[in-house]
Design a protein around this motif. Structure first.
Motif, PDB file in Angstrom:
ATOM      1  N   GLU A 267      -9.846   1.733   4.254  1.00  0.00           N
ATOM      2  CA  GLU A 267     -10.148   0.322   4.544  1.00  0.00           C
ATOM      3  C   GLU A 267      -9.477  -0.169   5.822  1.00  0.00           C
ATOM      4  O   GLU A 267     -10.044  -0.979   6.547  1.00  0.00           O
ATOM      5  CB  GLU A 267      -9.677  -0.563   3.390  1.00  0.00           C
ATOM      6  N   ASN A 268      -8.259   0.303   6.083  1.00  0.00           N
ATOM      7  CA  ASN A 268      -7.461  -0.269   7.163  1.00  0.00           C
ATOM      8  C   ASN A 268      -7.259   0.623   8.378  1.00  0.00           C
ATOM      9  O   ASN A 268      -6.867   0.122   9.425  1.00  0.00           O
ATOM     10  CB  ASN A 268      -6.087  -0.673   6.613  1.00  0.00           C
TER      11      ASN A 268
ATOM     12  N   ALA B 206       3.866   1.602  10.693  1.00  0.00           N
ATOM     13  CA  ALA B 206       2.587   1.125  10.167  1.00  0.00           C
ATOM     14  C   ALA B 206       2.650  -0.347   9.788  1.00  0.00           C
ATOM     15  O   ALA B 206       1.668  -1.072   9.930  1.00  0.00           O
ATOM     16  CB  ALA B 206       2.168   1.970   8.964  1.00  0.00           C
ATOM     17  N   LEU B 207       3.796  -0.802   9.318  1.00  0.00           N
ATOM     18  CA  LEU B 207       3.947  -2.199   8.912  1.00  0.00           C
ATOM     19  C   LEU B 207       3.984  -3.119  10.137  1.00  0.00           C
ATOM     20  O   LEU B 207       3.278  -4.125  10.185  1.00  0.00           O
ATOM     21  CB  LEU B 207       5.206  -2.374   8.063  1.00  0.00           C
ATOM     22  N   TYR B 208       4.800  -2.782  11.100  1.00  0.00           N
ATOM     23  CA  TYR B 208       4.958  -3.579  12.319  1.00  0.00           C
ATOM     24  C   TYR B 208       5.005  -2.649  13.534  1.00  0.00           C
ATOM     25  O   TYR B 208       6.082  -2.377  14.083  1.00  0.00           O
ATOM     26  CB  TYR B 208       6.245  -4.407  12.273  1.00  0.00           C
TER      27      TYR B 208
ATOM     28  N   ARG C 290      -0.548  -6.801   7.231  1.00  0.00           N
ATOM     29  CA  ARG C 290      -0.123  -5.656   6.421  1.00  0.00           C
ATOM     30  C   ARG C 290       1.004  -6.133   5.511  1.00  0.00           C
ATOM     31  O   ARG C 290       1.808  -6.958   5.905  1.00  0.00           O
ATOM     32  CB  ARG C 290       0.381  -4.537   7.326  1.00  0.00           C
ATOM     33  N   THR C 291       1.041  -5.559   4.315  1.00  0.00           N
ATOM     34  CA  THR C 291       2.126  -5.906   3.399  1.00  0.00           C
ATOM     35  C   THR C 291       2.964  -4.665   3.148  1.00  0.00           C
ATOM     36  O   THR C 291       2.467  -3.534   3.283  1.00  0.00           O
ATOM     37  CB  THR C 291       1.579  -6.414   2.055  1.00  0.00           C
TER      38      THR C 291
ATOM     39  N   GLU D  98       3.780  -3.452   0.341  1.00  0.00           N
ATOM     40  CA  GLU D  98       3.148  -2.694  -0.747  1.00  0.00           C
ATOM     41  C   GLU D  98       2.002  -1.845  -0.221  1.00  0.00           C
ATOM     42  O   GLU D  98       1.835  -0.692  -0.611  1.00  0.00           O
ATOM     43  CB  GLU D  98       2.639  -3.651  -1.835  1.00  0.00           C
ATOM     44  N   MET D  99       1.182  -2.415   0.667  1.00  0.00           N
ATOM     45  CA  MET D  99       0.059  -1.693   1.257  1.00  0.00           C
ATOM     46  C   MET D  99       0.556  -0.446   1.990  1.00  0.00           C
ATOM     47  O   MET D  99       0.026   0.652   1.804  1.00  0.00           O
ATOM     48  CB  MET D  99      -0.686  -2.617   2.231  1.00  0.00           C
ATOM     49  N   ILE D 100       1.576  -0.610   2.793  1.00  0.00           N
ATOM     50  CA  ILE D 100       2.088   0.513   3.577  1.00  0.00           C
ATOM     51  C   ILE D 100       2.774   1.527   2.671  1.00  0.00           C
ATOM     52  O   ILE D 100       2.721   2.726   2.924  1.00  0.00           O
ATOM     53  CB  ILE D 100       3.016   0.025   4.704  1.00  0.00           C
ATOM     54  N   ALA D 101       3.400   1.104   1.594  1.00  0.00           N
ATOM     55  CA  ALA D 101       3.988   2.046   0.633  1.00  0.00           C
ATOM     56  C   ALA D 101       2.894   2.913   0.017  1.00  0.00           C
ATOM     57  O   ALA D 101       3.058   4.136  -0.114  1.00  0.00           O
ATOM     58  CB  ALA D 101       4.752   1.296  -0.463  1.00  0.00           C
ATOM     59  N   HIS D 102       1.765   2.318  -0.344  1.00  0.00           N
ATOM     60  CA  HIS D 102       0.645   3.084  -0.901  1.00  0.00           C
ATOM     61  C   HIS D 102       0.102   4.078   0.134  1.00  0.00           C
ATOM     62  O   HIS D 102      -0.118   5.251  -0.173  1.00  0.00           O
ATOM     63  CB  HIS D 102      -0.485   2.159  -1.358  1.00  0.00           C
ATOM     64  N   ILE D 103      -0.113   3.602   1.352  1.00  0.00           N
ATOM     65  CA  ILE D 103      -0.641   4.485   2.408  1.00  0.00           C
ATOM     66  C   ILE D 103       0.348   5.604   2.710  1.00  0.00           C
ATOM     67  O   ILE D 103      -0.044   6.758   2.887  1.00  0.00           O
ATOM     68  CB  ILE D 103      -0.999   3.661   3.667  1.00  0.00           C
ATOM     69  N   SER D 104       1.632   5.287   2.752  1.00  0.00           N
ATOM     70  CA  SER D 104       2.664   6.317   2.985  1.00  0.00           C
ATOM     71  C   SER D 104       2.613   7.377   1.894  1.00  0.00           C
ATOM     72  O   SER D 104       2.677   8.582   2.183  1.00  0.00           O
ATOM     73  CB  SER D 104       4.058   5.688   3.014  1.00  0.00           C
ATOM     74  N   ALA D 105       2.507   6.939   0.645  1.00  0.00           N
ATOM     75  CA  ALA D 105       2.442   7.888  -0.474  1.00  0.00           C
ATOM     76  C   ALA D 105       1.220   8.782  -0.352  1.00  0.00           C
ATOM     77  O   ALA D 105       1.287   9.987  -0.599  1.00  0.00           O
ATOM     78  CB  ALA D 105       2.427   7.134  -1.805  1.00  0.00           C
ATOM     79  N   TYR D 106       0.089   8.215   0.063  1.00  0.00           N
ATOM     80  CA  TYR D 106      -1.126   9.015   0.228  1.00  0.00           C
ATOM     81  C   TYR D 106      -0.947  10.073   1.327  1.00  0.00           C
ATOM     82  O   TYR D 106      -1.205  11.257   1.098  1.00  0.00           O
ATOM     83  CB  TYR D 106      -2.335   8.130   0.547  1.00  0.00           C
ATOM     84  N   PHE D 107      -0.500   9.660   2.496  1.00  0.00           N
ATOM     85  CA  PHE D 107      -0.334  10.629   3.590  1.00  0.00           C
ATOM     86  C   PHE D 107       0.719  11.684   3.239  1.00  0.00           C
ATOM     87  O   PHE D 107       0.581  12.835   3.620  1.00  0.00           O
ATOM     88  CB  PHE D 107      -0.032   9.941   4.917  1.00  0.00           C
TER      89      PHE D 107
END
Length: 129
Positions: free
Chosen positions: A33-34, A94-96, A112-113, A115-124
C-alpha cells in the motif's frame, strides 16, 4: 543557526521490541500500500518487477548494505549514511526519512505511524530469513 553550528536532527527512538510489535502479514499489505508505487516489494511479483521504479527494490533489504543496488543512483546523503539495513536502522529511516538522513530523496509526505513501520519492518525482516 543550529545546523551551521553542527547540530543535526534527532531520529526517532527505536522501540526495544520492534520486531515483536510488528505483524508480518500486515507489514506485507502495508508495504504494498505504501511502498510499491516507488519500490519493488518482492522479486517474484509481476506488478512490481522490471526496471527500477523511483526507488531501489526493497526485497532482500534486511542485511543488505545501504545504497548498494548498482542499477540505482542513490543520493549522496544515503551513500554517506552507509552501514547495513537492519530493523533498527530501517525503522527511523522509514518513519522519518528526511529527519534520519537529511538530503535523501525518499518521499516523506505520506503520514506514517510507528505501528505501520513496525509492521513493515517485521515483514522485510521475515522475508530476509
Amino acid at each position: 543557526m543550529l545546523l551551521s553550528a553542527g547540530a543535526g536532527p534527532i531520529p526517532p527512538e527505536v522501540p526495544a521490541n520492534l520486531l515483536k510489535m510488528g505483524d508480518v502479514s500486515k507489514g506485507r499489505d502495508l508495504a504494498y500500500e505504501n511502498c510499491a508505487a516507488c519500490h519493488r516489494i518482492e522479486a517474484s511479483d509481476p506488478k512490481t518487477t522490471g526496471d527500477i521504479l523511483q526507488g531501489p527494490p526493497l526485497f532482500g533489504l534486511m542485511g543488505r548494505p545501504v545504497a548498494s543496488i548498482p542499477e540505482y543512483e542513490y543520493s549522496k546523503s544515503l551513500v554517506e549514511y552507509g552501514g547495513e539495513w537492519t530493523p533498527e536502522r530501517f525503522y527511523p529511516f522509514a518513519l522519518y526519512p528526511t529527519l534520519t538522513v537529511p538530503g535523501t530523496r525518499m518521499n516523506s509526505s505520506e503520514p506514517r505511524t510507528p505501528e505501520m513501520i513496525a509492521h513493515i519492518s517485521a515483514y522485510f525482516f521475515s522475508a530476509a530469513q
